[in-house]
Scaffold this active site. Sequence first.
Site, PDB file in Angstrom:
ATOM      1  N   SER A  93      -8.364   7.511  17.428  1.00 56.94           N
ATOM      2  CA  SER A  93      -8.947   7.252  18.743  1.00 56.94           C
ATOM      3  C   SER A  93     -10.258   6.471  18.630  1.00 56.94           C
ATOM      4  CB  SER A  93      -9.230   8.574  19.456  1.00 56.94           C
ATOM      5  OG  SER A  93     -10.262   9.261  18.766  1.00 56.94           O
ATOM      6  N   TYR A 148      -9.405  11.477  22.567  1.00 55.38           N
ATOM      7  CA  TYR A 148      -8.038  11.917  22.803  1.00 55.38           C
ATOM      8  C   TYR A 148      -7.976  13.440  22.997  1.00 55.38           C
ATOM      9  CZ  TYR A 148      -5.908   7.469  21.159  1.00 55.38           C
ATOM     10  OH  TYR A 148      -5.495   6.163  20.997  1.00 55.38           O
ATOM     11  N   GLY A 149      -8.939  14.121  22.399  1.00 58.83           N
ATOM     12  CA  GLY A 149      -8.887  15.590  22.343  1.00 58.83           C
ATOM     13  C   GLY A 149      -8.715  16.280  23.682  1.00 58.83           C
ATOM     14  N   CYS A 177      -5.344  10.612  12.933  1.00 60.48           N
ATOM     15  CA  CYS A 177      -5.897  11.277  14.103  1.00 60.48           C
ATOM     16  C   CYS A 177      -5.084  12.547  14.305  1.00 60.48           C
ATOM     17  CB  CYS A 177      -5.749  10.364  15.323  1.00 60.48           C
ATOM     18  SG  CYS A 177      -6.167  11.167  16.876  1.00 60.48           S
ATOM     19  N   ASN A 178      -5.736  13.683  14.175  1.00 58.92           N
ATOM     20  CA  ASN A 178      -5.018  14.962  14.307  1.00 58.92           C
ATOM     21  C   ASN A 178      -4.454  15.147  15.711  1.00 58.92           C
ATOM     22  OD1 ASN A 178      -5.669  16.891  11.751  1.00 58.92           O
ATOM     23  ND2 ASN A 178      -7.333  15.459  12.123  1.00 58.92           N
ATOM     24  N   SER A 179      -5.223  14.693  16.711  1.00 63.57           N
ATOM     25  CA  SER A 179      -4.784  14.883  18.094  1.00 63.57           C
ATOM     26  C   SER A 179      -3.480  14.120  18.337  1.00 63.57           C
ATOM     27  CB  SER A 179      -5.858  14.398  19.067  1.00 63.57           C
ATOM     28  OG  SER A 179      -7.096  14.993  18.751  1.00 63.57           O
ATOM     29  N   GLU A 231     -19.136   9.449  17.797  1.00 61.86           N
ATOM     30  CA  GLU A 231     -18.946   8.101  18.347  1.00 61.86           C
ATOM     31  C   GLU A 231     -20.265   7.494  18.829  1.00 61.86           C
ATOM     32  OE1 GLU A 231     -16.182   6.050  18.537  1.00 61.86           O
ATOM     33  OE2 GLU A 231     -14.928   7.484  17.451  1.00 61.86           O
ATOM     34  N   CYS A 268      -9.956  17.470  12.479  1.00 59.36           N
ATOM     35  CA  CYS A 268     -10.179  16.272  13.297  1.00 59.36           C
ATOM     36  C   CYS A 268     -10.832  15.278  12.341  1.00 59.36           C
ATOM     37  CB  CYS A 268     -11.109  16.575  14.472  1.00 59.36           C
ATOM     38  SG  CYS A 268     -11.701  15.094  15.330  1.00 59.36           S
ATOM     39  N   THR A 269     -10.322  14.060  12.324  1.00 61.41           N
ATOM     40  CA  THR A 269     -10.802  13.114  11.313  1.00 61.41           C
ATOM     41  C   THR A 269     -12.256  12.675  11.548  1.00 61.41           C
ATOM     42  OG1 THR A 269      -9.714  11.326  12.536  1.00 61.41           O
ATOM     43  CG2 THR A 269      -8.517  12.297  10.671  1.00 61.41           C
ATOM     44  N   HIS A 270     -12.783  12.979  12.723  1.00 62.02           N
ATOM     45  CA  HIS A 270     -14.207  12.720  12.951  1.00 62.02           C
ATOM     46  C   HIS A 270     -15.102  13.749  12.238  1.00 62.02           C
ATOM     47  CE1 HIS A 270     -12.794  10.190  16.289  1.00 62.02           C
ATOM     48  NE2 HIS A 270     -14.022   9.743  16.438  1.00 62.02           N
TER      49      HIS A 270
HETATM   50  N1  DGL Z   1     -10.235  11.847  15.302  1.00 64.47           N
HETATM   51  C1  DGL Z   1      -9.297  12.431  16.183  1.00 64.47           C
HETATM   52  C2  DGL Z   1      -8.640  13.647  15.660  1.00 64.47           C
HETATM   53  O1  DGL Z   1      -8.468  13.737  14.460  1.00 64.47           O
HETATM   54  C3  DGL Z   1      -9.470  12.281  17.656  1.00 64.47           C
HETATM   55  C4  DGL Z   1     -10.614  12.892  18.317  1.00 64.47           C
HETATM   56  C5  DGL Z   1     -10.696  12.575  19.794  1.00 64.47           C
HETATM   57  O2  DGL Z   1     -10.537  11.422  20.165  1.00 64.47           O
HETATM   58  O3  DGL Z   1     -10.897  13.508  20.577  1.00 64.47           O
HETATM   59  O4  DGL Z   1      -8.244  14.505  16.395  1.00 64.47           O
END
Ligand code: DGL
Length: 274
Positions: free
Chosen positions: A16, A47-48, A78-80, A158, A190-192
């Site tokens: 995302s 996306y979450g 992206c996990n979501s 972000e 979550c990859t963030h």
């Molecule tokens: N980095 C994403 C994940 O791994 C998305 C986070 C988001 O956009 O809320 O879920």
Amino acid sequence: MTSGRSDSPSIGVFDSGLGGLTVLRALIDLLPHEPVVYFGDTGRFPYGPKPPEQVRAYAHQIADVLVASGVQMLVVACNSAASVALEELQDRLDIPVVGVVEPGVRAAVQATRRGRIGVIGTVNTIASGSYQRAVAAAAPPGYTLTCCACPGFVEFVENGDVDSDQVHVLAERLLAPVRDAKVDTLVLGCTHYPLLARTIADVMGRDVVLVSSADETAFEVRALLDAGARTPRTDGAPARTFVTSGDPHTFAALGARFLGPEVGTVVPWNWNRR
Ligand code: DGL
């Protein structure tokens, strides 16, 4: 980004926004000669909190863009998105599609000392049950699993804020359930979140192992390349393309900070003009 099949086989990676760069870092470190295309859907993040159907539609859209650009493998970094769309993408596309949930769980199962596993992720990821299912399939008998959503973390990342007092205060509050559950291993689902690792480690304490899916995902990509028609490239300077649906200047600045010097020109992508 040009359309049409490229002569240069490459791996497409998407998220995302900037979070998938944590996975890309591991991929570049493991496969430094592999051409990659990274798509950050910064214009539509986060996306979450969005409805799963919407995130699923976004994932299919981006996958189509990357496939049209000629990628030969897709990494849903992206996990979501992986939590709601991985199986559909694997069924629909005729290239290998790799997610991040199973690799993260594999790393956690290897790391846990007492089987007390925690997972943090977005609202979508935790609500999807993807980690609950993956841990149930892989963890040793007698494990305990505590999952909690961390709304707000992604927005800090972000904005380029990974260690302010404000993010620390939020982390204290959001991480209370996994801290109280005395987990010994915490999956950053979550990859963030690896970009917040210092703050998360401060709150969780030094005894808790933080696990990200990045390295395991990169190993899976290499194994797929090894198992496929060709071996990973071992020389040459690969093309690395970065595309964002948000502001390319912000992406370039934060991308260079989070990934490193590999982020060069960032190509803008406008969903409204497609
Ligand atoms: N980095 C994403 C994940 O791994 C998305 C986070 C988001 O956009 O809320 O879920």
